[in-house]
Design a protein around this motif. Structure first.
Motif, short mmCIF file in Angstrom:
data_model
loop_
_atom_site.label_atom_id
_atom_site.label_comp_id
_atom_site.label_asym_id
_atom_site.label_seq_id
_atom_site.Cartn_x
_atom_site.Cartn_y
_atom_site.Cartn_z
N ARG A 1 -33.88 -18.45 -24.58
CA ARG A 1 -33.28 -16.92 -24.44
C ARG A 1 -31.60 -17.28 -23.59
NH1 ARG A 1 -34.58 -12.33 -23.68
NH2 ARG A 1 -34.23 -12.15 -21.54
N THR A 2 -32.01 -17.69 -22.72
CA THR A 2 -31.19 -18.42 -21.39
C THR A 2 -31.47 -19.49 -21.15
OG1 THR A 2 -30.92 -15.91 -21.35
CG2 THR A 2 -30.30 -17.40 -19.43
N PRO A 3 -32.49 -19.70 -19.67
CA PRO A 3 -32.59 -21.09 -19.51
C PRO A 3 -32.71 -22.16 -20.64
CG PRO A 3 -34.18 -19.90 -18.50
CD PRO A 3 -33.81 -18.73 -19.95
N HIS A 4 -32.89 -21.70 -21.60
CA HIS A 4 -32.79 -22.75 -22.50
C HIS A 4 -32.34 -22.78 -23.85
CE1 HIS A 4 -36.07 -25.74 -20.19
NE2 HIS A 4 -36.68 -24.28 -20.20
N GLY A 5 -31.21 -22.06 -23.72
CA GLY A 5 -30.98 -21.25 -24.91
C GLY A 5 -28.99 -21.70 -25.07
N HIS A 6 -28.76 -22.51 -24.66
CA HIS A 6 -27.81 -23.17 -24.29
C HIS A 6 -27.68 -24.96 -23.64
CE1 HIS A 6 -26.39 -19.02 -24.01
NE2 HIS A 6 -27.55 -18.64 -23.13
N ALA A 7 -28.40 -25.12 -25.46
CA ALA A 7 -28.05 -26.83 -24.89
C ALA A 7 -27.41 -27.14 -26.14
CB ALA A 7 -30.24 -26.98 -25.23
N ASP A 8 -26.21 -26.41 -26.57
CA ASP A 8 -25.50 -27.22 -27.44
C ASP A 8 -24.35 -27.68 -26.54
OD1 ASP A 8 -23.66 -28.02 -29.25
OD2 ASP A 8 -24.42 -26.51 -30.72
N LEU A 9 -23.64 -29.14 -26.79
CA LEU A 9 -23.18 -29.00 -25.23
C LEU A 9 -22.08 -29.80 -26.14
CD1 LEU A 9 -24.45 -32.74 -24.25
CD2 LEU A 9 -24.29 -30.15 -23.35
N ASN A 10 -21.55 -29.22 -27.26
CA ASN A 10 -20.19 -29.22 -28.26
C ASN A 10 -19.85 -27.83 -27.41
OD1 ASN A 10 -20.12 -31.09 -29.54
ND2 ASN A 10 -21.38 -30.43 -31.04
N VAL A 11 -20.57 -26.38 -27.63
CA VAL A 11 -19.66 -25.48 -26.79
C VAL A 11 -19.54 -25.03 -25.37
CG1 VAL A 11 -21.02 -22.80 -26.48
CG2 VAL A 11 -22.31 -23.63 -28.37
N PHE A 12 -20.56 -25.72 -24.83
CA PHE A 12 -19.63 -26.21 -23.44
C PHE A 12 -17.79 -27.39 -23.61
CE2 PHE A 12 -23.66 -25.72 -22.42
CZ PHE A 12 -23.97 -24.39 -21.66
N VAL A 13 -18.51 -27.71 -24.11
CA VAL A 13 -16.96 -29.14 -25.01
C VAL A 13 -15.72 -27.96 -24.49
CG1 VAL A 13 -15.34 -30.84 -25.97
CG2 VAL A 13 -17.73 -31.07 -25.22
N LYS A 14 -16.46 -26.84 -26.17
CA LYS A 14 -14.88 -26.21 -25.99
C LYS A 14 -14.57 -25.22 -24.87
CE LYS A 14 -16.36 -25.88 -31.31
NZ LYS A 14 -17.04 -25.50 -32.16
N ASP A 15 -15.62 -24.49 -24.62
CA ASP A 15 -15.13 -23.49 -23.55
C ASP A 15 -14.37 -24.20 -22.25
OD1 ASP A 15 -16.10 -21.67 -24.14
OD2 ASP A 15 -18.58 -21.31 -23.25
#
Length: 273
Positions: A176-190
C-alpha cells in the motif's frame, strides 16, 4: 496521494530494528547513490526531509566536500533521536519537522533531498510546494521512490506470505505505501501542481538486496516497519510466528544460507527554475 496515519508511525522498537536490519538490506545502496547526486550539485546548504534514522544523512555527510550546512528533518522524533545518537562525520542539525509545513525561510537551501519518504506524505503536491519554497532559484529537489512490489523480491514474498497467514485480513502496508506509489506520472503531475516548471529527470535503478540468512529480511520487514503494528493488531499468529513464516518462505525461494533478492527504485530530480 494519501496514506493511513499509522503508516507513517515509526515508534517503539521500530527505529532500532529499522536501522540494524532494513538499512543495510535495502536502503544503503540507494543512499550512496542519492549522496553522490547531492555532492555533484556542489551545494552550500542541504536540507533532507524524512531523514529517518539518517542513512542518507550519513552518506551525504561523507560525500560532501568542504564546509556545507546540512539539516536533517523527520516527522518522527524517535527516528531522529536514533539518527542523532549514531551521528555523522560532519556536524548535522537534526530537527523534527513536518514536510508539509517546513519551518525554514524561503530560498534557504541549494538542495532538498528525500529518500523513500514521499510515499508517506498525506499531500505530496503540498510537500513538493514546501520543498520548492525552501529552495533557492536554481536549486534542486532530489528524491527516490520504490518501484512496484513485484520488482522488489523480499517485500513481495513477505506480503504474499502474510496474506496466507492472515487470510481474512491480510496486512498490506508494504504494497500500500512503500511500494504503492510507483506511477511516475503521478509525481510529475504533483510537481507541476507544486509550481515546478522544469521537466523532471527520472531514472530507474536496479540493485541487489543481500543478507546472511532468510531470517534477516523477514525480521527487517516484519519488525522494522509499520507492518509490525498491522501484524500485532491481528488475531492468530503472533509477531514471532509471522516473522518465522516469512523467513521460511524466503528460504524456500532463495535457499537456506545467504539470500540475494532484486530491489528496484526510481530516482527523480527537478530544478527550481
Amino acid at each position: 496521494m494519501d496514506v493511513t496515519g499509522c503508516d507513517a508511525v515509526f515508534a517503539g522498537s521500530i527505529p532500532e530494528f529499522y536501522d540494524e536490519y532494513l538499512v543495510p538490506l535495502i536502503f544503503e545502496p540507494y543512499a550512496e547513490d542519492l549522496a553522490r547526486r547531492v555532492a555533484n550539485l556542489a551545494p552550500a546548504q542541504v536540507l533532507e526531509i524524512a531523514a529517518g534514522t539518517g542513512v542518507v544523512t550519513r552518506a551525504v555527510a561523507r560525500a560532501l566536500p568542504g564546509p556545507v550546512d546540512l539539516v536533517a528533518t523527520d516527522l518522527n522524533q524517535a527516528m531522529l533521536d536514533h539518527a542523532e545518537a549514531v551521528g555523522a562525520v560532519r556536524p548535522v542539525r537534526w530537527q523534527q519537522a513536518d514536510a508539509l509545513r517546513l519551518p525554514f525561510a524561503d530560498a534557504s537551501f541549494d538542495v532538498v533531498a528525500c529518500q523513500f519518504g514521499v510515499m508517506f506524505f498525506p499531500d505530496t503536491a503540498r510537500a513538493f510546494a514546501e520543498a520548492r519554497r525552501a529552495l533557492r532559484p536554481g536549486g534542486t529537489l532530489l528524491f527516490n521512490v520504490w518501484d512496484r512490489i513485484e520488482e522488489n523480491e523480499f517485500a513481495d514474498i513477505v506480503t504474499h506470505t502474510l496474506a496466507d497467514v492472515y487470510r481474512e485480513d491480510p496486512p498490506r502496508f508494504l504494497a500500500r505505501t512503500p511500494h504503492g506509489h510507483a506511477d511516475l506520472n503521478v509525481f510529475v503531475k504533483d510537481l507541476a501542481k507544486a509550481g515546478f516548471t522544469a521537466a523532471p529527470h527520472c531514472e530507474t535503478i536496479t540493485a541487489r538486496s543481500r543478507a546472511a540468512s532468510a531470517h534477516v529480511p523477514a525480521l527487517a520487514y516484519c519488525q522494522g516497519t509499520p507492518l509490525r503494528s498491522e501484524i500485532e493488531e491481528r488475531a492468530g499468529a503472533d509477531l514471532a510466528e509471522a516473522t518465522a513464516a516469512c523467513a521460511a518462505a524466503i528460504a524456500q525461494r532463495c535457499g537456506p544460507g545467504p539470500v540475494d533478492g532484486r530491489i528496484q527504485a526510481h530516482v527523480i530530480s527537478i530544478e527550481n527554475v
